[in-house]
Design a protein around this motif. Structure first.
Motif, PDB file in Angstrom:
ATOM      1  N   SER A   1       0.850  -1.201   0.000  1.00 22.83           N
ATOM      2  CA  SER A   1       0.000   0.000   0.000  1.00 22.83           C
ATOM      3  C   SER A   1       0.879   1.241   0.000  1.00 22.83           C
ATOM      4  CB  SER A   1      -0.893   0.005   1.244  1.00 22.83           C
ATOM      5  OG  SER A   1      -0.074   0.034   2.395  1.00 22.83           O
ATOM      6  N   ILE A   2       0.260   2.358  -0.259  1.00 23.40           N
ATOM      7  CA  ILE A   2       0.976   3.631  -0.274  1.00 23.40           C
ATOM      8  C   ILE A   2       0.123   4.648   0.484  1.00 23.40           C
ATOM      9  CG2 ILE A   2      -0.016   4.320  -2.498  1.00 23.40           C
ATOM     10  CD1 ILE A   2       2.732   5.509  -3.186  1.00 23.40           C
ATOM     11  N   ARG A   3       0.761   5.479   1.279  1.00 20.34           N
ATOM     12  CA  ARG A   3       0.013   6.425   2.105  1.00 20.34           C
ATOM     13  C   ARG A   3      -0.660   7.480   1.221  1.00 20.34           C
ATOM     14  NH1 ARG A   3       2.375  11.404   2.289  1.00 20.34           N
ATOM     15  NH2 ARG A   3       4.652  11.517   2.183  1.00 20.34           N
TER      16      ARG A   3
ATOM     17  N   ILE B   1      -1.416  10.820  -0.454  1.00 20.01           N
ATOM     18  CA  ILE B   1      -0.682  12.034  -0.822  1.00 20.01           C
ATOM     19  C   ILE B   1      -1.727  13.058  -1.237  1.00 20.01           C
ATOM     20  CG2 ILE B   1       1.031  13.026  -2.389  1.00 20.01           C
ATOM     21  CD1 ILE B   1       2.245  10.214  -2.651  1.00 20.01           C
TER      22      ILE B   1
ATOM     23  N   GLU C   1      10.042  14.383  -3.995  1.00 17.62           N
ATOM     24  CA  GLU C   1       9.921  12.990  -4.403  1.00 17.62           C
ATOM     25  C   GLU C   1       8.477  12.535  -4.572  1.00 17.62           C
ATOM     26  OE1 GLU C   1      12.200  10.415  -1.882  1.00 17.62           O
ATOM     27  OE2 GLU C   1      11.595   8.704  -3.083  1.00 17.62           O
TER      28      GLU C   1
ATOM     29  N   ILE D   1       8.040   1.581  -5.005  1.00 15.37           N
ATOM     30  CA  ILE D   1       7.928   2.595  -3.946  1.00 15.37           C
ATOM     31  C   ILE D   1       8.369   2.007  -2.602  1.00 15.37           C
ATOM     32  CG2 ILE D   1       6.262   3.982  -2.623  1.00 15.37           C
ATOM     33  CD1 ILE D   1       6.816   5.144  -5.328  1.00 15.37           C
ATOM     34  N   LYS D   2       7.932   0.780  -2.355  1.00 12.61           N
ATOM     35  CA  LYS D   2       8.328   0.106  -1.115  1.00 12.61           C
ATOM     36  C   LYS D   2       9.853  -0.066  -1.073  1.00 12.61           C
ATOM     37  CE  LYS D   2       6.913  -2.410   2.524  1.00 12.61           C
ATOM     38  NZ  LYS D   2       6.087  -1.825   3.597  1.00 12.61           N
TER      39      LYS D   2
ATOM     40  N   ASP E   1      11.535   3.115  -0.220  1.00 12.29           N
ATOM     41  CA  ASP E   1      11.448   3.407   1.217  1.00 12.29           C
ATOM     42  C   ASP E   1      12.531   2.664   1.993  1.00 12.29           C
ATOM     43  OD1 ASP E   1       9.422   5.122   0.833  1.00 12.29           O
ATOM     44  OD2 ASP E   1       7.854   3.928   1.781  1.00 12.29           O
TER      45      ASP E   1
ATOM     46  N   LYS F   1      15.731   4.392   1.507  1.00 15.92           N
ATOM     47  CA  LYS F   1      15.803   5.573   2.390  1.00 15.92           C
ATOM     48  C   LYS F   1      16.136   5.153   3.823  1.00 15.92           C
ATOM     49  CE  LYS F   1      12.294   7.543  -0.112  1.00 15.92           C
ATOM     50  NZ  LYS F   1      10.879   7.813  -0.153  1.00 15.92           N
TER      51      LYS F   1
ATOM     52  N   ILE G   1      19.163   6.403   6.127  1.00 11.23           N
ATOM     53  CA  ILE G   1      19.011   6.896   7.504  1.00 11.23           C
ATOM     54  C   ILE G   1      19.943   6.144   8.441  1.00 11.23           C
ATOM     55  CG2 ILE G   1      17.407   6.912   9.476  1.00 11.23           C
ATOM     56  CD1 ILE G   1      15.202   7.704   7.547  1.00 11.23           C
TER      57      ILE G   1
ATOM     58  N   VAL H   1      11.945  10.950   6.890  1.00 13.58           N
ATOM     59  CA  VAL H   1      10.795  10.153   7.366  1.00 13.58           C
ATOM     60  C   VAL H   1       9.508  10.638   6.699  1.00 13.58           C
ATOM     61  CG1 VAL H   1       9.391   9.597   9.389  1.00 13.58           C
ATOM     62  CG2 VAL H   1      11.878   9.497   9.535  1.00 13.58           C
ATOM     63  N   TYR H   2       9.398  11.961   6.478  1.00 16.82           N
ATOM     64  CA  TYR H   2       8.198  12.491   5.805  1.00 16.82           C
ATOM     65  C   TYR H   2       8.041  11.854   4.424  1.00 16.82           C
ATOM     66  CZ  TYR H   2       5.199  15.560   3.102  1.00 16.82           C
ATOM     67  OH  TYR H   2       4.209  16.017   2.275  1.00 16.82           O
ATOM     68  N   PHE H   3       9.156  11.566   3.767  1.00 10.22           N
ATOM     69  CA  PHE H   3       9.084  11.023   2.407  1.00 10.22           C
ATOM     70  C   PHE H   3       8.980   9.496   2.369  1.00 10.22           C
ATOM     71  CE2 PHE H   3      10.769  15.262   1.404  1.00 10.22           C
ATOM     72  CZ  PHE H   3       9.833  15.629   0.451  1.00 10.22           C
ATOM     73  N   PHE H   4       8.640   8.887   3.500  1.00  9.57           N
ATOM     74  CA  PHE H   4       8.301   7.458   3.473  1.00  9.57           C
ATOM     75  C   PHE H   4       6.871   7.331   2.958  1.00  9.57           C
ATOM     76  CE2 PHE H   4      11.988   6.601   6.015  1.00  9.57           C
ATOM     77  CZ  PHE H   4      12.288   5.296   5.726  1.00  9.57           C
ATOM     78  N   PHE H   5       6.694   6.605   1.874  1.00 12.69           N
ATOM     79  CA  PHE H   5       5.363   6.533   1.262  1.00 12.69           C
ATOM     80  C   PHE H   5       4.617   5.252   1.620  1.00 12.69           C
ATOM     81  CE2 PHE H   5       7.730   9.296  -1.711  1.00 12.69           C
ATOM     82  CZ  PHE H   5       6.972  10.437  -1.530  1.00 12.69           C
ATOM     83  N   SER H   6       5.336   4.233   1.999  1.00  8.53           N
ATOM     84  CA  SER H   6       4.658   2.955   2.264  1.00  8.53           C
ATOM     85  C   SER H   6       4.228   2.836   3.726  1.00  8.53           C
ATOM     86  CB  SER H   6       5.558   1.786   1.867  1.00  8.53           C
ATOM     87  OG  SER H   6       6.758   1.845   2.586  1.00  8.53           O
TER      88      SER H   6
END
Lengths: 411, 201
Positions: free
Chosen positions: A181-183, A185, A351, A370-371, A374, A377, A381, B143-148
Motif C-alpha cells: 500500500s501507499i500512504r 498524498i 519525491e 515505492i516500497k 522506502d 531511504k 538513515i 521520514v516524511y518522504f516514506f510513502f509505504s
C-alpha cells in the motif's frame, strides 16, 4: 757614461713588455661555467588512473637546492639555487625533445593532457639554476590509456547495486502477489477532484509537463509525463478538453504519444486531439507569456504544473490563481517550491512527483518500487545515524574519524 | 537604429506590463511576437549551433572516420515521422533513446549529488546546536518522504517535524528569491526610465 750595450738591453726589455701586454689582450682567460644546481630525484611519468585517457602525470622529488622544498639545503653558491624546472617531451626515446613547460620552484608534479591513447611519450626534466646553470637530465616514459572502471567511484557502484537490489526484490515480491500500500498524498488525491470540477464546469484542463527550460531527458519531466498519462485517461473518460503546452518539441511528441495511449486505454480514441498538445517555444519567458495567454483566454478550470520549473513558476501560478482555477503543482526544484506552496491549492513536494505514478495507477509493480525506495531511504538513515554516532564518539576517540571516512562515508 | 531598438523594446515591455491590468490586444500582440520570434530563433540557433558543427561539418570533412555520426543523424530524421500517420511508430525509437539515456545518466548523478553527498554532509558530531538541528532536520524530512508507511503515531510525529523543517526552508527560499526578482524589476525600470525616457542620470 753612454754605453750602447745598455740601450740595446733597454730596447729588448721594452719589446718584451709590449709583447706581453699584447698577448694579454688577445687571449682572455677562459669564462667561469654557470653554477649548476643539483638535479631532481625520483622523476616518474605515469598514466593518470581512473580517467578517460589522454593524460600523463609527471612527478618528481624537488632538487635539494629548491628553496620551496621541505628538505632545502642552502647551496654554497647562491647561484646554484633552483630558479625553475624545465620539462621536455618526445614521441621517441632517441627523438628530438621539445620543451613542454617551465614550472617554478616548489612544483613537484605536472599533468600533461591532450595526448593520444596507446602512444609512448618520453619526458625529461632539468633544474635551472639562478645563474642559468642546468642540472643533469632525468628521463621517464609513460603510455596514456583510458580506464574502463573508475576505482574512485566504487562506493557509488556499491550504493547503486544495493538500491537496485532492494528495488528488484520488492518488485518481484509485488509481482508474486504480496499486498503493498501507499500512504495518502494530498496533492494526488485532489487530481480526481480537479478533473471532476473542470468537467462539471465544462471548461478545459491545462497540464504543463515542464516549465520553459526543461528537456525530455529531464527525470522530473518524465515523472510528469507519467502523471499526464493518468490525467489524460480520466479526461478522455469524462470527455474533458485537455490542453498541454510544451516548451520542447520532443516533450510535445512524447506527450502526444502518451495522451494517445491513454485515450486508447480509456476506450475513447476519438478523445485524442493532437492539436491541443502544442509546442510554443523554447524561450523561458516567451513560453510563460504564451501559457499565461492560454489561461486567460481558454479559462481552464484546473491547472497542473508538474515537472521542472524555474523563474516562471510564480508567474504561472499567480495567473492561474487570478483565473480562479484549482491548481495542483509539483516539482523537485527547491527554489520554486515556495511559490507553488504559496499560490497553488496542492503541491507535490520533491519525491512525491516520483511516487505519483504508483499512487495513481495502484499497479503492484510500481507499488513494489515505492516500497523498495522506502527501504533504500531507511538504509540511508541508518548510514547517517551510524556516521553521526561515529563522528560524535570521534571527539573522544579520534581514530574513529578515519574509520568512518574510510569505511562508512568514503568521498 | 539603436534608438529604434530602445523604443521597440520599451513599447513591447509596456505591452507585456499591460497584462497587470487585464488581458488586452496589446498584450496579445506582444505575446505572439515574443513566442513567434523566439521559436524561429530557436530553430536557427539549433541548425547553426548543433546540426551544422556536430553533424554536417564532421561528416563532410572526415566521413571515413566519422561515419558513425549517421546513427544520431538517422535518429534525428526519424523524429519527422511524427508527421506521417502510417509511419508514426518510427518516432518511438528516437524518443526511447533520449528517455533511456536521460534516465540512465540521472540515476548515477542523483545518487552521487543528492544521496551520497547528503549522507556525507549530515554525518556530523553532535557537539553544537547547529549540528543537532541539521541532523534532526534531515532525518525528520526523510521520514516524511516514506510513502509505504502511514503517517500515524511516532512516524507521524517525526514526519510532522519534517514538514515544519520544509516550510521553514521554503520561507527562507521565498524571501531570498523575491529579492532576486526585485532586482529584475529594478533592471527593467532602469531601462524604461534611463535608456528610454532619460529621466535617470
Amino acid at each position: 757614461m753612454f754605453n750602447p750595450r745598455n740601450i740595446a738591453r733597454w730596447l729588448a726589455v721594452l719589446a718584451a713588455c709590449a709583447n706581453l701586454s699584447q698577448a694579454a689582450k688577445v687571449i682572455p682567460p677562459p669564462p667561469a661555467e654557470p653554477a649548476v644546481p643539483a638535479p631532481v630525484s625520483r622523476f616518474t611519468a605515469a598514466d593518470v588512473p581512473n580517467d578517460g585517457g589522454g593524460a600523463v602525470r609527471l612527478s618528481w622529488a624537488p632538487s635539494p637546492f629548491d628553496s620551496a622544498a621541505l628538505r632545502f639545503a642552502a647551496p654554497d653558491d647562491p647561484a646554484r639555487a633552483v630558479k625553475a624546472y624545465r620539462l621536455f617531451r618526445s614521441m621517441g626515446r632517441s627523438g628530438e625533445y621539445s620543451q613542454l613547460i617551465e614550472v617554478g620552484p616548489g612544483t613537484t608534479e605536472f599533468p600533461d593532457e591532450g595526448l593520444a591513447n596507446g602512444t609512448a611519450y618520453h619526458y625529461r626534466i632539468q633544474a635551472v639554476g639562478a645563474a642559468g646553470g642546468l642540472s643533469p637530465v632525468l628521463e621517464a616514459s609513460a603510455v596514456p590509456r583510458a580506464s574502463w572502471f573508475n576505482g574512485e567511484r566504487t562506493n557509488m557502484v556499491a550504493a547503486l547495486v544495493l538500491v537496485a537490489g532492494i528495488l528488484l526484490l520488492f518488485i518481484v515480491r509485488a509481482r508474486s502477489g504480496v499486498a503493498m500500500s501507499i500512504r495518502k498524498i494530498a496533492g494526488l488525491a485532489a487530481v480526481d477532484e480537479a478533473i471532476g470540477r473542470a468537467t462539471e464546469m465544462g471548461r478545459p484542463i491545462l497540464y504543463l509537463p515542464s516549465g520553459g527550460l526543461s528537456a525530455v531527458s529531464d527525470i522530473q519531466t518524465l515523472a510528469s509525463l507519467v502523471i499526464l498519462g493518468r490525467v489524460a485517461a480520466k479526461t478522455a473518460e469524462y470527455e474533458t478538453k485537455l490542453l498541454v503546452p510544451c516548451s520542447d518539441p520532443l516533450v510535445m511528441a512524447l506527450a502526444r504519444e502518451i495522451v494517445k495511449a491513454s485515450c486508447m486505454e480509456a476506450a475513447r480514441p476519438d478523445a485524442f486531439r493532437p492539436e491541443n498538445i502544442r509546442y510554443l517555444t523554447n524561450e523561458q519567458f516567451a513560453f510563460t507569456a504564451g501559457v499565461d495567454g492560454m489561461m486567460l483566454r481558454e479559462r481552464p478550470a484546473a491547472n497542473f504544473f508538474i515537472g521542472t520549473f524555474y523563474a516562471e513558476a510564480l508567474i504561472l501560478a499567480e495567473t492561474g490563481y487570478a483565473t480562479g482555477a484549482i491548481q495542483i503543482a509539483g516539482t523537485a526544484m527547491i527554489t520554486q517550491l515556495p511559490f507553488f506552496v504559496a499560490a497553488c491549492d496542492y503541491t507535490l513536494i520533491g519525491e512525491e512527483i516520483y511516487a505519483a505514478s504508483a499512487y495513481l495507477s495502484k499497479e503492484p509493480v510500481l507499488l513494489g518500487s515505492i516500497k523498495g525506495q522506502d527501504w533504500a531511504k531507511a538504509a540511508a538513515i541508518a548510514v547517517i545515524v551510524a556516521g553521526i554516532a561515529l563522528e560524535t564518539l570521534a571527539l573522544r576517540f579520534p581514530q574513529l574519524h578515519a574509520f568512518a571516512a574510510q569505511w562508512l562515508l568514503p568521498k | 537604429m539603436a534608438v529604434f531598438g530602445i523604443w521597440l523594446g520599451a513599447l513591447l515591455t509596456l505591452c507585456i506590463y499591460s497584462f497587470l491590468y487585464r488581458d488586452n490586444p496589446l498584450y496579445k500582440f506582444a505575446e505572439h511576437v515574443y513566442v513567434g520570434i523566439s521559436a524561429g530563433y530557436f530553430v536557427a540557433a539549433e541548425v547553426h549551433n548543433v546540426l551544422l558543427p556536430n553533424l554536417i561539418a564532421p561528416l563532410r570533412s572526415d566521413f571515413g572516420h566519422r561515419f558513425y555520426l549517421l546513427v544520431p543523424g538517422l535518429l534525428g530524421v526519424m523524429v519527422f515521422f511524427a508527421f506521417s500517420r502510417r509511419l508514426n511508430w518510427l518516432l518511438r525509437y528516437p524518443l526511447s533513446f533520449v528517455v533511456g539515456m536521460g534516465a540512465g545518466l540521472t540515476v548515477t548523478a542523483m545518487l552521487s549529488a543528492d544521496v551520497m553527498a547528503q549522507v556525507q554532509a549530515t554525518a556530523l558530531p553532535l557537539n553544537s546546536v547547529n549540528n543537532v538541528l541539521l541532523a534532526g532536520g534531515v532525518l525528520a524530512t526523510l521520514v516524511y518522504f516514506f510513502f509505504s508507511a502511514e503517517h500515524k503515531g511516532a512516524v507521524g510525529g517525526v514526519a510532522a517535524a519534517g514538514v515544519w523543517y520544509l516550510m521553514i526552508a521554503f520561507g527562507a527560499a521565498f524571501g531570498y528569491t523575491v529579492m532576486a526578482r526585485i532586482s529584475l524589476l529594478i533592471g527593467r525600470m532602469q531601462f524604461l526610465l534611463g535608456d528610454w525616457l532619460h529621466l535617470l542620470r
